[in-house]
Design a protein around this motif. Structure first.
Motif, PDB file in Angstrom:
ATOM      1  N   MET A 176       0.827  -1.210   0.000  1.00 39.11           N
ATOM      2  CA  MET A 176       0.000   0.000   0.000  1.00 39.11           C
ATOM      3  C   MET A 176       0.858   1.254   0.000  1.00 39.11           C
ATOM      4  O   MET A 176       1.983   1.240   0.493  1.00 39.11           O
ATOM      5  N   SER A 177       0.298   2.338  -0.541  1.00 36.93           N
ATOM      6  CA  SER A 177       0.943   3.650  -0.450  1.00 36.93           C
ATOM      7  C   SER A 177      -0.141   4.713  -0.477  1.00 36.93           C
ATOM      8  O   SER A 177      -1.290   4.424  -0.844  1.00 36.93           O
ATOM      9  N   ALA A 178       0.242   5.944  -0.123  1.00 32.50           N
ATOM     10  CA  ALA A 178      -0.757   7.007  -0.087  1.00 32.50           C
ATOM     11  C   ALA A 178      -0.105   8.370  -0.252  1.00 32.50           C
ATOM     12  O   ALA A 178       1.090   8.545   0.021  1.00 32.50           O
ATOM     13  N   GLY A 232      -3.089  14.706   7.852  1.00 32.31           N
ATOM     14  CA  GLY A 232      -3.768  14.576   6.554  1.00 32.31           C
ATOM     15  C   GLY A 232      -3.457  13.281   5.851  1.00 32.31           C
ATOM     16  O   GLY A 232      -4.043  12.987   4.788  1.00 32.31           O
ATOM     17  N   LEU A 233      -2.544  12.484   6.418  1.00 32.96           N
ATOM     18  CA  LEU A 233      -2.157  11.227   5.767  1.00 32.96           C
ATOM     19  C   LEU A 233      -1.526  10.291   6.791  1.00 32.96           C
ATOM     20  O   LEU A 233      -0.686  10.711   7.600  1.00 32.96           O
ATOM     21  N   TRP A 234      -1.931   9.023   6.738  1.00 35.95           N
ATOM     22  CA  TRP A 234      -1.260   8.013   7.552  1.00 35.95           C
ATOM     23  C   TRP A 234      -1.456   6.660   6.904  1.00 35.95           C
ATOM     24  O   TRP A 234      -2.489   6.398   6.264  1.00 35.95           O
ATOM     25  N   LEU A 235      -0.449   5.821   7.026  1.00 39.73           N
ATOM     26  CA  LEU A 235      -0.567   4.474   6.472  1.00 39.73           C
ATOM     27  C   LEU A 235       0.314   3.536   7.275  1.00 39.73           C
ATOM     28  O   LEU A 235       1.471   3.853   7.565  1.00 39.73           O
ATOM     29  N   ASP A 236      -0.267   2.429   7.669  1.00 43.25           N
ATOM     30  CA  ASP A 236       0.469   1.375   8.356  1.00 43.25           C
ATOM     31  C   ASP A 236       0.360   0.148   7.464  1.00 43.25           C
ATOM     32  O   ASP A 236      -0.751  -0.379   7.275  1.00 43.25           O
ATOM     33  N   GLN A 237       1.471  -0.285   6.903  1.00 45.38           N
ATOM     34  CA  GLN A 237       1.459  -1.379   5.925  1.00 45.38           C
ATOM     35  C   GLN A 237       0.778  -2.637   6.462  1.00 45.38           C
ATOM     36  O   GLN A 237       0.256  -3.443   5.706  1.00 45.38           O
ATOM     37  N   ALA A 293      -5.131   6.062   5.467  1.00 49.47           N
ATOM     38  CA  ALA A 293      -6.230   7.022   5.537  1.00 49.47           C
ATOM     39  C   ALA A 293      -5.705   8.405   5.203  1.00 49.47           C
ATOM     40  O   ALA A 293      -4.509   8.694   5.344  1.00 49.47           O
ATOM     41  N   GLY A 294      -6.611   9.253   4.746  1.00 48.65           N
ATOM     42  CA  GLY A 294      -6.241  10.634   4.446  1.00 48.65           C
ATOM     43  C   GLY A 294      -7.454  11.518   4.585  1.00 48.65           C
ATOM     44  O   GLY A 294      -8.566  11.028   4.813  1.00 48.65           O
ATOM     45  N   SER A 295      -7.231  12.819   4.427  1.00 48.81           N
ATOM     46  CA  SER A 295      -8.371  13.710   4.619  1.00 48.81           C
ATOM     47  C   SER A 295      -8.345  14.881   3.665  1.00 48.81           C
ATOM     48  O   SER A 295      -7.301  15.239   3.109  1.00 48.81           O
ATOM     49  N   THR A 296      -9.514  15.495   3.503  1.00 52.40           N
ATOM     50  CA  THR A 296      -9.646  16.790   2.843  1.00 52.40           C
ATOM     51  C   THR A 296     -10.594  17.625   3.704  1.00 52.40           C
ATOM     52  O   THR A 296     -11.386  17.076   4.462  1.00 52.40           O
ATOM     53  N   GLY A 297     -10.498  18.922   3.557  1.00 49.56           N
ATOM     54  CA  GLY A 297     -11.365  19.793   4.339  1.00 49.56           C
ATOM     55  C   GLY A 297     -10.560  20.627   5.309  1.00 49.56           C
ATOM     56  O   GLY A 297      -9.350  20.816   5.127  1.00 49.56           O
ATOM     57  N   ARG A 298     -11.230  21.098   6.331  1.00 51.22           N
ATOM     58  CA  ARG A 298     -10.586  22.055   7.234  1.00 51.22           C
ATOM     59  C   ARG A 298      -9.492  21.403   8.077  1.00 51.22           C
ATOM     60  O   ARG A 298      -9.754  20.717   9.066  1.00 51.22           O
ATOM     61  N   GLY A 299      -8.250  21.655   7.661  1.00 54.42           N
ATOM     62  CA  GLY A 299      -7.105  20.977   8.253  1.00 54.42           C
ATOM     63  C   GLY A 299      -6.963  21.189   9.737  1.00 54.42           C
ATOM     64  O   GLY A 299      -6.577  20.276  10.479  1.00 54.42           O
ATOM     65  N   GLU A 300      -7.283  22.386  10.197  1.00 50.19           N
ATOM     66  CA  GLU A 300      -7.100  22.683  11.623  1.00 50.19           C
ATOM     67  C   GLU A 300      -7.936  21.730  12.476  1.00 50.19           C
ATOM     68  O   GLU A 300      -7.482  21.251  13.523  1.00 50.19           O
ATOM     69  N   GLU A 301      -9.161  21.469  12.044  1.00 53.85           N
ATOM     70  CA  GLU A 301     -10.024  20.580  12.841  1.00 53.85           C
ATOM     71  C   GLU A 301      -9.561  19.137  12.750  1.00 53.85           C
ATOM     72  O   GLU A 301      -9.704  18.367  13.701  1.00 53.85           O
ATOM     73  N   ASN A 302      -9.014  18.766  11.600  1.00 50.96           N
ATOM     74  CA  ASN A 302      -8.457  17.421  11.481  1.00 50.96           C
ATOM     75  C   ASN A 302      -7.258  17.254  12.411  1.00 50.96           C
ATOM     76  O   ASN A 302      -7.120  16.248  13.111  1.00 50.96           O
ATOM     77  N   GLY A 307      -6.361  13.104  12.681  1.00 49.96           N
ATOM     78  CA  GLY A 307      -7.381  12.325  11.988  1.00 49.96           C
ATOM     79  C   GLY A 307      -6.935  11.059  11.273  1.00 49.96           C
ATOM     80  O   GLY A 307      -7.450   9.970  11.538  1.00 49.96           O
ATOM     81  N   ALA A 308      -5.989  11.189  10.337  1.00 49.97           N
ATOM     82  CA  ALA A 308      -5.637  10.014   9.524  1.00 49.97           C
ATOM     83  C   ALA A 308      -5.069   8.903  10.412  1.00 49.97           C
ATOM     84  O   ALA A 308      -5.386   7.718  10.239  1.00 49.97           O
ATOM     85  N   HIS A 309      -4.249   9.296  11.379  1.00 46.77           N
ATOM     86  CA  HIS A 309      -3.676   8.298  12.287  1.00 46.77           C
ATOM     87  C   HIS A 309      -4.778   7.642  13.118  1.00 46.77           C
ATOM     88  O   HIS A 309      -4.793   6.421  13.310  1.00 46.77           O
ATOM     89  N   THR A 310      -5.707   8.454  13.567  1.00 43.65           N
ATOM     90  CA  THR A 310      -6.807   7.918  14.379  1.00 43.65           C
ATOM     91  C   THR A 310      -7.627   6.904  13.584  1.00 43.65           C
ATOM     92  O   THR A 310      -7.979   5.835  14.095  1.00 43.65           O
ATOM     93  N   VAL A 311      -7.899   7.229  12.325  1.00 36.63           N
ATOM     94  CA  VAL A 311      -8.685   6.307  11.486  1.00 36.63           C
ATOM     95  C   VAL A 311      -7.953   4.964  11.363  1.00 36.63           C
ATOM     96  O   VAL A 311      -8.547   3.892  11.542  1.00 36.63           O
ATOM     97  N   VAL A 312      -6.656   5.018  11.087  1.00 35.33           N
ATOM     98  CA  VAL A 312      -5.903   3.769  10.890  1.00 35.33           C
ATOM     99  C   VAL A 312      -5.802   2.989  12.209  1.00 35.33           C
ATOM    100  O   VAL A 312      -5.950   1.760  12.236  1.00 35.33           O
TER     101      VAL A 312
END
Ligand code: SD4
Length: 371
Positions: A235-237, A261-266, A271-280, A285-290
């Protein structure tokens, strides 16, 4: 959205069997690419390109970067790369980050100017340096040393939108130095501004001027995040953006922040995001999702839980949250994927090889009230 694995996992129950063990036990994955949707079929074209590179045996990071390059180079997408809306000084500053799953390496650039494809520079930071992130003048210097050409990224349409934004600004007495008549009632105000803009830009089409005013009042959201998985389970992102329109020079959003805005654990997924970066960033966010996926949540639930954390930061006050646009994208190592937004109405792009690259509906936390 589910592959065979996810049905099996649902039967077994996430608590009964740590997801990580199940994923490691898999043999062959179905290739999947997902991305944000973006304008002008940007996401669909991005996923199609990345899937093509993967099908030809290319590396998963080369695939997603080739995909997002299409959007970075498209002047019509004013949230990414060339043609992006500028900062408050009228200068386009770009952010990007990338993660290569198999080698677990990462790179990023923040507030870089003059380079159309910051995702490629982020990859070179990853490959050619012992650092993970370069910003501002240093990032541009590095890019030029690596052979990139410095160019003006401000398109005429973005410049007009920037001027329209300046004209929309008022001091506390309602005065602006950038055009008369803005303290008139809203409709008249708009007409007066459009007339003023027409005088300043006589060759610009009316729809370009109307769009510029709309952007000034409601700065658009954009950015592209793309995550890939090949048959070998690699995987990559990547995430790349021009960030928030009219930002203070030097502001970095979530896109270049690894874990934000980006995280990946092989071993798990990306996971990644778009939108209001400050709130992410306030929920990593991306780390939390993964991490949520690592602990057994399917991508959809992993995203919704993360969005709930964002909402919690506002005490779930929907009035205040109304100003927040935020989307997450998640792809698990077994090919299961989802996207989710704070507010209903988002879509995302997918290519699975089974069907042509297309968009699907994102799950969401809240519906906007119709009142
Ligand atoms: C940022 N997340 O700079 C980016 C911008 C974005 O939709 O995605 N806008 O905060």
């Amino acid at each position: 959205m589910s592959g065979t694995f996810s049905r099996r996992a649902a039967v077994l129950g996430a608590a009964a069997l740590p997801i990580i063990q199940v994923l490691k036990g898999q043999s062959k994955s179905r290739p999947v690419v997902i991305s944000s949707a973006n304008r002008n079929d940007g996401g669909v074209n991005c996923c199609a390109k990345a899937a093509e590179v993967i099908k030809a045996g290319g590396d998963t990071l080369d695939a997603v970067i080739a995909g997002v390059n299409i959007v970075e180079l498209d002047p019509r997408d004013n949230s990414v790369g060339y043609g992006g809306l500028p900062n408050e000084d009228g200068v386009v500053q770009l952010d990007a980050s990338c993660i290569h799953g198999p080698t677990r390496r990462m790179g990023a650039v923040g507030a870089i100017e003059g380079i159309k494809t910051p995702s490629k520079v982020a990859k070179l930071v990853m490959e050619q340096t012992d650092h993970m992130m370069l910003v501002g003048a240093g990032a541009l210097k590095f890019a030029k040393a690596m052979g990139f050409q410095e160019e003006n990224l401000l398109t005429e349409e973005s410049r007009i939108a920037w001027i329209a934004w300046k004209m929309s600004l008022r001091d506390r007495n309602g005065h602006t130095n950038w055009g008369p008549g803005l303290d008139a009632p809203p409709e008249k105000q708009k007409a007066a501004v459009l007339q003023e803009l027409k005088g300043m830009f006589p060759d610009a089409a009316d729809d370009v001027l109307a769009q510029a005013w709309e952007y000034a009042i409601h700065p658009p959201h954009g950015t592209i995040n793309c995550i890939s998985l090949n048959e070998k389970g690699e995987m990559s992102a990547v995430t790349t953006t021009s960030g928030m329109a009219w930002k203070i020079p030097g502001r970095c959003g979530d896109s270049p922040i690894i874990g934000g805005g980006l995280w990946l654990d092989q071993d798990v997924g990306g996971a990644g995001s778009t939108g209001r970066g400050e709130e992410n960033l306030r929920v990593c966010g991306a780390h939390t999702v993964v991490e949520n996926m690592k602990h057994g949540m399917p991508p959809k639930d992993a995203i919704l839980d993360t969005l709930k954390r964002v909402s919690r930061n506002f005490n779930d006050d929907k009035k205040r949250l109304a100003a927040v646009e935020l989307d997450f994208y998640a792809l698990r190592k077994d090919g299961e994927y989802a996207a989710g937004s704070l507010w209903q109405g988002s879509r995302f792009a997918v290519s699975t090889g089974d069907a042509a690259s297309h968009t699907e509906q994102s799950v969401y936390l809240y519906e906007r009230s119709r009142a």
